[in-house]
Motif scaffolding. Structure first.
Motif: not given
Length: 144
Positions: A32-43, A133-144
């Motif tokens: 899942d792109v959203a889950a992978t994005s969040m994993l990479i962001l936080w890791m 804030l970056a998580s919200a940005y990535v989610y709203l900009r790329y994953l919504m």
């Protein structure tokens, strides 16, 4: 330094370590792109707070490329997650970014030493806030 870094990364690629990490991360998130994005962001943020972000990013680039060959079609939010996490994560501790060490050295020279724990108490919560804030940005900009 950079020659050694790239030799190390090439060794990790050749031995299959990077491909294995990409496979495990993709399995963990189900591709899942959203889950992978969040994993990479936080890791990348947590790792960059305690190790320099340049070697970390150099290692992650081939891993993300391998994720593309494992079926994740949209890598753009994952690339942005790596960039934001690695950059903002460096603010989490005194050793997370070269600029932090330079400023601490300058402060100590002027008689205002900054201790690791003292920096961590302020820097780590601010880093967590910036990653939220970056998580919200990535989610709203790329994953919504």
């Amino acid at each position: 330094f950079f020659v050694g870094l790239f030799v190390l990364v090439a060794g990790l690629i050749e031995t299959g370590v990077i491909a294995t990490l990409a496979e495990k991360a993709t399995d963990l998130t189900g591709g899942d792109v959203a889950a992978t994005s969040m994993l990479i962001l936080w890791m990348s943020a947590i790792a960059s707070a305690f190790i320099d972000n340049i070697p970390f990013v150099a290692t992650m680039i081939p891993m993300i490329q391998d994720m593309g060959s494992l079926g994740i079609s949209n890598l753009e939010p994952i690339w942005w997650s790596l960039a934001l996490g690695a950059c903002l994560g460096g603010n989490g501790s005194l050793i997370g970014a070269s600029a932090n060490l330079i400023v601490a050295g300058m402060a100590a020279k002027e008689g205002y030493p900054i201790k690791f724990a003292q920096f961590l108490k302020l820097g780590f919560p601010m880093m967590l806030l910036s990653i939220v804030l970056a998580s919200a940005y990535v989610y709203l900009r790329y994953l919504m």
